[in-house]
Design a protein around this motif. Structure first.
Motif, short mmCIF file in Angstrom:
data_model
loop_
_atom_site.label_atom_id
_atom_site.label_comp_id
_atom_site.label_asym_id
_atom_site.label_seq_id
_atom_site.Cartn_x
_atom_site.Cartn_y
_atom_site.Cartn_z
N GLU A 267 17.09 22.60 8.63
CA GLU A 267 17.26 21.20 9.00
C GLU A 267 16.62 20.95 10.37
O GLU A 267 15.90 19.97 10.57
CB GLU A 267 18.75 20.81 9.01
N ARG A 268 16.90 21.85 11.28
CA ARG A 268 16.29 21.73 12.60
C ARG A 268 14.77 21.83 12.47
O ARG A 268 14.02 21.07 13.08
CB ARG A 268 16.83 22.84 13.51
N GLY A 269 14.31 22.77 11.66
CA GLY A 269 12.87 22.94 11.45
C GLY A 269 12.25 21.67 10.92
O GLY A 269 11.18 21.25 11.36
N GLU A 270 12.91 21.07 9.95
CA GLU A 270 12.34 19.85 9.35
C GLU A 270 12.30 18.72 10.39
O GLU A 270 11.32 17.98 10.45
CB GLU A 270 13.16 19.44 8.12
N ALA A 271 13.36 18.66 11.22
CA ALA A 271 13.41 17.61 12.25
C ALA A 271 12.26 17.77 13.24
O ALA A 271 11.73 16.78 13.76
CB ALA A 271 14.75 17.67 12.98
N GLU A 272 11.85 19.00 13.46
CA GLU A 272 10.77 19.24 14.42
C GLU A 272 9.37 19.04 13.82
O GLU A 272 8.37 19.16 14.51
CB GLU A 272 10.86 20.68 14.95
N SER A 273 9.34 18.79 12.52
CA SER A 273 8.04 18.79 11.83
C SER A 273 7.31 17.46 11.97
O SER A 273 7.93 16.40 11.90
CB SER A 273 8.26 19.06 10.33
N ILE B 262 7.97 27.32 -9.07
CA ILE B 262 8.29 27.43 -7.64
C ILE B 262 8.18 26.05 -7.00
O ILE B 262 7.12 25.42 -7.04
CB ILE B 262 7.31 28.40 -6.92
N ARG B 263 9.28 25.62 -6.45
CA ARG B 263 9.24 24.38 -5.67
C ARG B 263 9.26 24.79 -4.19
O ARG B 263 10.16 25.49 -3.75
CB ARG B 263 10.42 23.48 -6.02
N LEU B 264 8.21 24.36 -3.48
CA LEU B 264 8.02 24.84 -2.11
C LEU B 264 7.86 23.64 -1.19
O LEU B 264 7.08 22.72 -1.49
CB LEU B 264 6.76 25.73 -2.06
N ARG B 265 8.62 23.66 -0.12
CA ARG B 265 8.57 22.56 0.85
C ARG B 265 8.41 23.21 2.22
O ARG B 265 9.15 24.11 2.60
CB ARG B 265 9.90 21.80 0.76
N SER B 266 7.38 22.75 2.96
CA SER B 266 7.11 23.38 4.26
C SER B 266 6.75 22.30 5.27
O SER B 266 6.28 21.22 4.91
CB SER B 266 5.92 24.34 4.17
N GLY B 267 6.97 22.67 6.50
CA GLY B 267 6.62 21.73 7.55
C GLY B 267 5.88 22.39 8.70
O GLY B 267 5.90 23.61 8.85
N ALA B 268 5.19 21.54 9.50
CA ALA B 268 4.47 22.06 10.66
C ALA B 268 4.41 20.97 11.73
O ALA B 268 4.56 19.78 11.45
CB ALA B 268 3.06 22.49 10.25
N LYS B 269 4.19 21.47 12.93
CA LYS B 269 3.97 20.53 14.03
C LYS B 269 2.49 20.16 14.08
O LYS B 269 1.65 20.85 13.52
CB LYS B 269 4.38 21.19 15.35
N LYS B 270 2.21 19.11 14.79
CA LYS B 270 0.83 18.64 14.93
C LYS B 270 -0.13 19.72 15.42
O LYS B 270 -1.28 19.79 15.04
CB LYS B 270 0.80 17.46 15.93
N THR C 108 1.76 24.58 14.31
CA THR C 108 2.82 25.59 14.25
C THR C 108 3.73 25.33 13.05
O THR C 108 4.25 24.22 12.89
CB THR C 108 3.69 25.53 15.53
N LEU C 109 3.90 26.34 12.22
CA LEU C 109 4.81 26.20 11.08
C LEU C 109 6.23 26.04 11.59
O LEU C 109 6.64 26.70 12.56
CB LEU C 109 4.75 27.44 10.18
N THR C 110 6.99 25.18 10.93
CA THR C 110 8.35 24.91 11.40
C THR C 110 9.41 25.42 10.45
O THR C 110 10.39 26.04 10.88
CB THR C 110 8.54 23.40 11.58
N PHE C 111 9.22 25.17 9.17
CA PHE C 111 10.27 25.58 8.23
C PHE C 111 9.68 25.73 6.83
O PHE C 111 8.54 25.31 6.57
CB PHE C 111 11.39 24.54 8.20
N ARG C 112 10.51 26.27 6.00
CA ARG C 112 10.12 26.41 4.60
C ARG C 112 11.40 26.43 3.75
O ARG C 112 12.34 27.16 4.08
CB ARG C 112 9.37 27.73 4.43
N HIS D 65 12.23 28.94 10.46
CA HIS D 65 13.39 28.53 9.65
C HIS D 65 13.01 28.62 8.17
O HIS D 65 11.98 28.07 7.75
CB HIS D 65 13.79 27.09 10.00
N CYS D 66 13.85 29.26 7.43
CA CYS D 66 13.48 29.48 6.03
C CYS D 66 14.74 29.50 5.17
O CYS D 66 15.75 30.10 5.53
CB CYS D 66 12.72 30.79 5.90
N ARG D 67 14.68 28.82 4.03
CA ARG D 67 15.79 28.87 3.08
C ARG D 67 15.19 29.10 1.70
O ARG D 67 14.16 28.48 1.37
CB ARG D 67 16.60 27.59 3.13
N TYR D 68 15.85 29.92 0.94
CA TYR D 68 15.24 30.39 -0.30
C TYR D 68 16.32 30.50 -1.35
O TYR D 68 17.35 31.14 -1.13
CB TYR D 68 14.61 31.76 -0.01
#
Lengths: 765, 765
Positions: A164-170, A287-295, A298-302, A336-339
């Motif tokens: 959640e934190r990772g996604e917020a930073e994305s 596979i359902r995959l959701r990922s985020g990154a900063k501008k 930098t990868l933030t979460f998955r 941050h990673c959840r699987y």
């Protein structure tokens, strides 16, 4: 002057030791083995994919002259096998997939067995089937195994960090669903077994193609309710494995039951059609995959949600999420990673382990999404990868510790040699949906390269024996399944003992002779068995040099073994021939032979309950770049060239590792482009090489292979395992190349003309 | 309560481990082995026994379809084989006996090979032959080997003391000439070999019935001019040996030459007729023996002159005088002894080694003359023997040191149990030349029982491996030739490790796997290989108990292994199951497997140049008493009963040792009574079981076997070797019994009806 004799064997091009016998047609596979008094076993499989067995009438089969036994579930103990112990070798109550074994026959000849099988009458009562795993978990879905009313064969969750934190930073978040298909191993040597009980003792010898002889001993013992110490497994030369022979399958206990019933050896060998229908496949996955990154890239979460079609029963396929997880959590730095993963029963065939073990599937998803995210961020995908790539010394959220790591070197080398960035830019600029288009794609991978601590021990034992003439016998637990293990083990021992490859015999196929090894999987053999063999050789060397010290004016540590001689370490000057020293030691008053034993256990650890831990003693890395041509009129994708850069620790046998990488690339190519097992209403439609499309010689692309030598501190002479690595990136790289050529991203495999054509036309299959 | 589990295996009745497979017809002898692409080899033997080869025409044979090679001496390197290196595998210049190999064929089938052999035309020019060894050393005798113009193949002299002084001190001197005949081994498994060169490497694998695989490696290497390390010898189960497979014989290099010429595996198996004609025999001998004694029965001196019919070539038969000598010099205390022996070439077949190795011949002479001297001295023969019998602690004139010696016990036991003295007196009183007469006879023997230091090493190596379930694999250099070695080795290891016999696999038939052993000869296997196996087992035990000490509150030396468990040594209380401990050791952080190696070299010494020295680590003794019935009208001698008392050190496997002794007695009975190979003008007249008379079941006498357990300090659990001992006394004892029954002493063997009848009628054959 003696320099050529003293050259190191490491990095040389050394032909496989078993090649001459194979090329000369002298190799005797299990097909060629026949025991005195042997019977022929054959299995009757179900006609239905989900049905209750109402009755089985074997009377006519039993009455056929030459039939020695006809068995059904009623005749044998109930000991389900497989990872979930859900698969009774003979099915009594119901059938759940096309493979299901309903009865078995042992007869004097294969012809009689075939005739007998046709005489068995089975009455079924159909049950509602499930073919789509998404249907298995719907409310009110038919139940496939009464013991699992929710149809869930296996499920688990993993997490590190706080997504959640990772996604917020994305700044950018992408989400995709990838669909992976079913392919099979296509070993040239089909499955087979000969079961033979000794008279009086009742001890069992299994002539088996297994990749895990020592684990098999225990598993067969459980199934048969006998002491594992009374089971001997002998492996005739094996015509390929790739993971298909890692589990116990119903035909094996069936052969044993037939041998027990008839008190005769029973040989049961699949036909090629049976091999397609009834041997394990690669695990299909959604596979359902959701990922985020900063501008800044930098990868933030998955977050990952994996749904596996477990088929009718549970074999190793259900466990591939453990390996997939590593790629999701640790290929790149992801804070941050959840699987979540779930394997659900269907009435389809079931999957086993297969070279790469889930990593082809995971990498297909990850590496496509990396491109997609890079595009969304407006960053060159190569740069995006490089920015997030792991480095030596890092410990990942899952606890993997990369003591050596050539990932960034792999990226740079593959990109550099292929001119990836420029080419991608140029081809991407010309991308389109008409005519013949070209594209390049890149993908990278992380895989265990120093074993994987899954079983209580991940070790391997070696016994070494030198004869009076300098001949060396290596008895190793490590099986040869065609991958070249005996050659590399011989090479590592020769390097220590300073003898030529011709001085070595490798004994590796009899559990009563060879010391324990956990089996051929997880790309572990060179690393684990290699370290074990080196240890045994060093003990032998110590013994020899200590003896040499007593007959020369040098200390043991001032001498070395080179070119078949004991030499002065400082300048290679010959002290005496090795064989002469061995005879002096043997034919002296204190007679002694040089024999040593060694057991190597890697310094890896088991994962904890949260699936965290440094499970491998080393990790392998690779980046592959592919160039493809897409004919937009036909959907035909042609693979033109592959640039592969692999962190292999160190090249031991250049010829062997090239063979592994070339073969792996081609296997990945088949997975990406043409191999497929369409299962329609539970039935495989193409159980033959006519309709199952393997890559053949003319389709093999040009290859440019680079070795990144990170000289792993724990690896044998610095090497890492690399058996699975080369097939892992291919599908992802091809997907990215198709996108580069056409602008169309395809999330389902394989990239057959039909699928590609449909996708290009905006009507994805 | 656990007492039965803890019972020692030593002295138990343990069936042979290989028996079930053999009884079930599952054993695959070399006859049953077939390699892919295999050809069939066949030998053309000479029609003449002494002739020059003028020409050999193989053109028609070569032209026959399916013939892959036809070889003569012209096609192969000249590497004569055998003890004197006088026997070229294929004869080029001349033939010297019936066996001579003139040409050889390899063909697609045996039938084609047979047809091809008939098409080979050989032109000979006869040379004058010699059939009686006494003629060989006459002036002007034809020369058989140009390199030995005196026809003497081997000759030597031995002496201790001063026989002239001994003769001067004698009150009685007797002199006799004994004539010993030719018999053969009659192994149920005929000779055979499969030779197989690996493609590319050119390494040679021999599937061979040899009793000396490790010596064979070197010998074949010499013959073939190749590195011995490139030769692997695999022994399929061997259908009997008895010494016949101790040398290299022409058929073996011939098979190799054929395999080399055709680049195909070549299988060459004797027919039974060929086995009679062309395999080694027991050595015929003429022994002139002169001995003296004082009135009080003390032996004073002995002179011996042995003439051996060496036949056309020299194999181990020529060396039996080395063993004969021990009996002459050391069975009894003889202060002065002189011994001369000569083996001379003739055009007869030649002899090899054969169970007893000259000792049957020597004992026949000695033990008849002991009776004769006793009679001359007026002393009961039993008392005469007892007076001169060796005792523990004595060192003989030849340097043999009897650390344990059950000779006097053997004499007393055999005499006591048979009532020998009284019976001999009673039957002797009734002796005569009419009707059916009965007699008893006694003979004793001395033989090596702790190996024989003839080769640079007399040792044996062992590798031991325990699996996670307590299964034990013994890899031993010691070959199993039907004598039960694998059973006794398993037993000795089980005794140390406290596991049941069913826990053991013995691997003993592949020079690339098993450690070195000098071979099966000199009754050495139980002693030497047994000690080697015990040593390996004790190392394993130490390792296990040391590990147990770390997980229990006891010291290693306070524990023992019994009944599959680690137990408290003091009271047998179970500490933990062995298998559990093995798994703890394996599946711990410091993972370890229990694997050990050991090499045992007996503390014996080589004889010096005067043939003196303590060549064996222990010596075996026996006394046998026989009772016979002589039909004076037909000459038929019936063996009624045998009382055998053997110093075996200690009984390890009562069933095994009984089998050895019963079999040996029967073999000695055949030698004494019926087996014979009449060679007329160089040709064997009875090469078939129809005419070669073996003892069959109805003729086997009642047996009363006693074991004298002297608990040898060096022997494994106190045991001595006993393989050869039981056949040694039989002929001498029967001769003495015939004399006791009839008053007629017969100095020639065998005691066929014809020979006995003629002797009784005063017309000895």
């Amino acid at each position: 002057m003696n320099a050529p004799q003293h050259a190191s064997l490491i990095g040389q091009r050394i032909p496989k030791m078993d090649a001459p016998e194979k090329v000369a047609g002298k190799t005797r596979y299990i097909q060629d083995l026949n025991l005195p008094g042997q019977l022929y076993g054959l299995i009757l499989r179900t006609e239905r994919v989900h049905a209750r067995i109402v009755s089985i009438d074997t009377s006519a089969a039993k009455a056929l002259p030459g039939v020695r036994a006809v068995l059904t579930a009623a005749d044998v103990p109930i000991h389900p096998i497989g990872v979930n112990k859900d698969n009774p070798p003979l099915k009594g109550d119901k059938v759940r997939c096309e493979r299901d074994e309903v009865a078995a026959v042992a007869a004097d000849s294969l012809e009689i067995a075939q005739a007998a099988i046709k005489l068995i009458k089975v009455e079924y009562e159909d049950l509602p089937p499930i073919f789509d795993p998404r249907d298995s978990i719907k409310d009110g879905a038919p139940v496939i195994h009464a013991a699992k009313p929710d149809n869930v064969a296996m499920a688990f969750d993993y997490a590190h960090g706080d997504v959640e934190r990772g996604e917020a930073e994305s700044d950018v978040v992408v989400e995709d669903e990838f669909t992976l298909h079913r392919v099979t191993h296509c070993c040239m040597g089909v499955s087979g077994v000969i079961a033979d009980f000794e008279p009086v003792s009742g001890n069992l010898t299994l002539y088996s193609n297994t990749q895990v002889p020592f684990l098999h001993k225990r598993e067969f013992a459980e199934v048969l309710g006998m002491d594992p110490s009374r089971i001997r497994i002998i492996q005739p030369p094996i015509g390929g494995g790739f993971g298909s022979k890692l589990d116990i399958y119903p035909f094996e206990p069936i052969a044993v039951y037939l041998a027990k019933a008839t008190r005769r050896p029973v040989k049961l060998i699949f036909t090629r059609e049976e091999e397609f229908i009834a041997s394990p496949t690669r695990q299909p996955a959604i596979i359902r995959l959701r990922s985020g990154a900063k501008k800044d890239g930098t990868l933030t979460f998955r977050t990952v949600d994996v749904l596996l079609d477990n088929g009718g029963y549970t074999s190793w396929g259900a466990t591939i999420p453990f390996v997939m997880m590593q790629t999701f959590s640790s290929l790149y730095r992801v804070p941050h990673c959840r699987y979540h993963t779930k394997a659900v029963y269907t009435n389809n065939p079931f999957a086993g382990s297969f070279r790469g073990y889930g990593n082809l599937q995971a990498t297909f998803a990850i590496e496509q999404q990396m491109d997609k995210m890079a595009d969304a961020l407006g960053i060159e995908p190569y740069e995006f990868r490089l920015k997030n790539a792991q480095n030596a010394g890092e410990v990942t959220g899952q606890g993997m510790h990369f003591k050596t790591c050539g990932f960034q070197d792999c990226l740079e080398t593959a990109a550099g040699r292929s001119g990836f960035v420029e080419k991608r830019k140029a081809l991407g600029a010309a991308k389109g949906l008409s005519g013949v288009r070209r594209g390049v794609g890149m993908a990278s991978m992380l895989h265990v390269g120093g074993g994987a601590k899954i079983y209580p021990s991940d070790g391997c034992g070696t016994i070494l024996k030198l004869d009076d003439f300098g001949h060396v016998t290596i008895m190793t637990g490590a099986s040869e399944i065609g991958q070249g293990s005996e050659t590399v083990l011989a090479q590592l021992v020769c390097e220590e003992l300073g003898v030529p490859m011709s001085a070595v015999t490798v004994v590796n196929n009899d559990t009563d002779i060879t010391p324990w090894d956990v089996g051929v999987h997880a790309s572990r053999t060179t690393f684990i068995a290699g370290n074990s063999a080196i240890g045994a050789a060093r003990k032998a060397k110590d013994k020899i040099l200590a003896a040499a010290a007593t007959v020369s004016n040098m200390k043991a540590e001032e001498m070395d073994l080179k070119g078949g001689n004991i030499v002065r370490a400082s300048d290679g000057e010959k002290v005496m021939p090795l064989a002469k020293m061995l005879r002096q030691l043997h034919f002296s008053d204190k007679a002694e032979l040089v024999m040593t034993t060694n057991y190597y256990e890697p310094p890896s650890v088991h994962q904890d309950k949260g699936f965290k831990g440094d499970v491998s003693a080393a990790y392998a890395w690779a980046t592959q770049v592919v160039e493809v041509e897409v004919d937009t009129d036909t959907g035909i994708v042609k693979l033109l060239k592959v640039w592969a850069a692999h962190d292999v620790g160190r090249v031991l046998n250049e010829m062997g590792i090239e063979g592994q990488i070339e073969g792996g690339i081609i296997m990945g190519q088949g997975y990406a482009l043409c191999e497929d097992m369409p299962v329609v209403e539970g039935h495989l439609v193409n159980p033959a090489f006519r309709d199952y499309k393997l890559i053949t010689a003319p389709e093999i692309p040009e290859m440019d292979i680079s070795f990144i030598e990170t000289m792993d501190g724990e690896g044998p002479q610095g090497a890492k395992g690399v058996g699975e690595a080369p097939s892992i990136c291919m599908a992802a790289a091809v997907a990215n190349a198709i996108e580069n050529a056409t602008g169309v991203r395809i999330a389902s495999l394989p990239f057959t003309p039909e699928r590609v054509y449909s996708a290009l036309k905006g009507r994805p299959l």
